[in-house]
Design an enzyme around this catalytic site. Structure first.
Site, PDB file in Angstrom:
ATOM      1  N   LYS A  99       2.679   5.754   6.111  1.00  0.00           N
ATOM      2  CA  LYS A  99       3.972   5.128   5.819  1.00  0.00           C
ATOM      3  C   LYS A  99       4.654   5.816   4.638  1.00  0.00           C
ATOM      4  O   LYS A  99       5.826   6.180   4.699  1.00  0.00           O
ATOM      5  CB  LYS A  99       3.672   3.659   5.462  1.00  0.00           C
ATOM      6  CG  LYS A  99       4.800   2.711   5.519  1.00  0.00           C
ATOM      7  CD  LYS A  99       4.361   1.337   5.015  1.00  0.00           C
ATOM      8  CE  LYS A  99       3.330   0.653   5.899  1.00  0.00           C
ATOM      9  NZ  LYS A  99       3.118  -0.767   5.485  1.00  0.00           N
ATOM     10  N   LYS A 111      -5.087  -0.311   0.033  1.00  0.00           N
ATOM     11  CA  LYS A 111      -4.874  -1.719   0.393  1.00  0.00           C
ATOM     12  C   LYS A 111      -5.984  -2.551  -0.224  1.00  0.00           C
ATOM     13  O   LYS A 111      -7.092  -2.055  -0.413  1.00  0.00           O
ATOM     14  CB  LYS A 111      -4.916  -1.886   1.917  1.00  0.00           C
ATOM     15  CG  LYS A 111      -4.255  -3.139   2.415  1.00  0.00           C
ATOM     16  CD  LYS A 111      -2.767  -3.026   2.262  1.00  0.00           C
ATOM     17  CE  LYS A 111      -1.969  -3.890   3.159  1.00  0.00           C
ATOM     18  NZ  LYS A 111      -0.612  -3.398   3.291  1.00  0.00           N
TER      19      LYS A 111
HETATM   20  N1  GLU Z   1       2.306  -4.655   1.484  1.00  0.00           N
HETATM   21  C1  GLU Z   1       3.442  -3.861   1.775  1.00  0.00           C
HETATM   22  C2  GLU Z   1       3.152  -2.908   2.909  1.00  0.00           C
HETATM   23  O1  GLU Z   1       2.257  -3.111   3.684  1.00  0.00           O
HETATM   24  C3  GLU Z   1       4.023  -3.193   0.542  1.00  0.00           C
HETATM   25  C4  GLU Z   1       3.136  -2.228  -0.164  1.00  0.00           C
HETATM   26  C5  GLU Z   1       3.681  -1.757  -1.518  1.00  0.00           C
HETATM   27  O2  GLU Z   1       4.791  -2.100  -1.847  1.00  0.00           O
HETATM   28  O3  GLU Z   1       2.947  -1.051  -2.190  1.00  0.00           O
HETATM   29  O4  GLU Z   1       3.864  -1.964   3.128  1.00  0.00           O
END
Ligand code: GLU
Length: 475
Positions: A99, A111
């Site tokens: 991403k 994560k």
């Molecule tokens: N939890 C969100 C995601 O899955 C945001 C992650 C972030 O802002 O670091 O993209």
């Protein structure tokens, strides 16, 4: 049945992402070992710690996974859910890597997760657990502005991010960059305006962009534009709620909203803010006066509609229900809502799937803006707002003189306005989502890639290869 499959025949979540990665690898000519390095999870920290809840001591299971260190810090949310397990957190960390690369956010993927049900635990105890988890991360050097920067995810929000920051600061007092150890904080605690709604708004921008591409709309028998499109949204958490609101405001018709306890349906459209008020007052979306109840929430996914937005958890569209999905477009606001088997079924049906690694990247994009704000110690727009207003005023004076025409006060107000933080954040997000969409679409066309997911993976992997090459690791 292979060892990677469970009794329902579906793959482990991490295997799902590996499958998607392998499909993309067919379009990339680089040594296999190097692709294996990109695919692997670099560090997995699994922990157990005790927390006194009432009179009992409970042992809490939690994780932080850093999937890739090709860029630092690592970045990704922390989720609180009883479904948290190592496979899930590893997968979500991997998705973060891909991403971030797609939207040019210079982080490696990470994560975290704590296996608790926040709905059944008091906020005092959630705070205790969050603070203890943070100190475990500090002990092992798994958090810090240049190391690993958590953010909200399923079951967490601004409140938890504040506690994480406060715990970090109390153990690292004097660290002038401590604010940048976590994003998604409240604005009063160093957060950035626009972070809360960023993922939902990014989903909206991405789908809006697709809906304006004539060729793609005609391929699924739809008209160009968002106005009047029938949309179903599954999950009314932070992402689903904001996405629903933006779609509603833009003239799309939200015909169904689905939550854990059931779904509601109105062919003519639901008023999203009224539904949210009803949910707040009653603790459930069911029995909303202007809608029909659907007891079995999964059935809502199968209703006739133009666009389906799964915005809750993974694997909700699988080989057993994929054939009954009637949407022409599926926008993955959640991470991993479609299993690989379902993906193939939907692909054959000609459904356009806008993949999670692009579509829900708005959250981390604005997290990046927040991190930069924290490191630069200044609010966006603070330095240039008044300067721009002054320049605009001079500019208007010249126009009025040259044209010999007075501009109305209303028009002047609009033209003179210098940018506020929220304006800059939103324009940065909009630009990122529009660019990301077209890069994926152009690559799909030029390499004749079968779908947007594979094209998104190709784009992302190529960018990661490029950074490894520049690091001098891949010759
Ligand atoms: N939890 C969100 C995601 O899955 C945001 C992650 C972030 O802002 O670091 O993209």
């Amino acid at each position: 049945m292979s060892k990677n499959q469970n009794k329902t025949g579906s793959y482990s979540f991490f295997n799902c992402i590996e499958k998607n990665f392998d499909k993309a690898a067919r379009f990339i000519s680089i040594e296999k070992g190097l692709l294996e390095q990109i695919k692997a999870c670099n560090s997995v920290y699994r922990m157990h710690f005790p927390v006194k809840i009432g009179k009992e001591v409970k042992v809490i299971e939690a994780y932080r996974v850093q999937h890739s260190h090709h860029k630092l810090p690592c970045k990704g949310g922390i989720r609180y859910s009883m479904k948290v397990n190592q496979d899930e957190i590893m997968t979500l960390a991997a998705l973060m890597t891909y991403k971030c690369a797609i939207v040019d956010v210079p982080f490696g993927g990470a994560k975290g997760g704590i296996k608790i049900d926040p709905q059944t635990i008091s906020s005092e105890n959630i705070e205790k657990i969050t603070r203890r988890y943070t100190s475990e991360l500090i002990k092992k050097n798994f958090i810090g502005p240049g190391i690993d920067v958590p953010a909200p995810d399923y079951g967490t929000g601004e409140r938890e991010m504040s506690w994480i920051f406060d715990t970090f600061l109390s153990l690292r007092s004097g660290d002038v960059d401590a604010l940048a150890c976590v994003t998604g904080k409240p604005v009063s605690q160093g957060g950035v305006r626009g972070r809360k709604e960023a993922t939902g708004l990014g989903v909206f921008y991405g789908i809006r962009e697709l809906c304006h591409v004539k060729e793609d709309m005609y391929s699924v028998g739809l008209d160009v534009g968002l106005v009047g499109k029938k949309i179903i949204i599954q999950g009314l958490g932070n992402v689903g709620y904001h996405a629903a609101s933006f779609f509603h405001e833009s003239g799309a018709v939200i015909i169904a909203l689905a939550e854990r306890e059931g779904a509601i349906y109105n062919e003519k459209g639901l008023n999203v803010s009224k539904v949210f008020l009803h949910l707040k007052n009653n603790g459930s979306i069911l029995n909303f006066p202007e809608a029909k109840n659907i007891e079995n929430t999964e059935k809502a996914l199968e209703l006739e509609c133009d666009i389906l937005i799964p915005a809750a958890l993974e694997n909700v569209i699988h080989k057993n229900n994929a054939n009954r999905i009637k949407a022409k477009i599926i926008g993955e606001a959640a991470n991993g809502p479609i299993t690989p088997e379902a993906d193939e079924i939907l692909d054959k049906k000609g459904v356009i799937i806008v993949p999670d690694i692009y579509l829900n990247a708005g959250g981390v994009t604005v997290s990046y803006f927040e991190w930069i704000k924290n490191l630069s110690h200044v609010r966006y727009g603070r330095m240039e707002k008044k300067f721009r207003e002054n320049v605009n005023a001079e500019f208007l004076k010249v126009i009025e003189t040259v044209c010999k025409k007075k501009i109305s006060i209303e028009e002047k107000k609009m033209i003179l306005r210098g940018p506020r933080e929220i304006d800059l954040v939103r324009s940065g997000l909009e630009d990122t989502m529009i660019n990301g969409f077209h890069k994926i679409r152009d690559l799909k066309k030029s390499l004749k890639i079968e779908n947007m997911r594979t094209a998104a993976f190709v784009l992302s992997i190529n960018k990661i290869i490029d950074s490894y090459e520049k690091l001098g690791i891949f010759p």
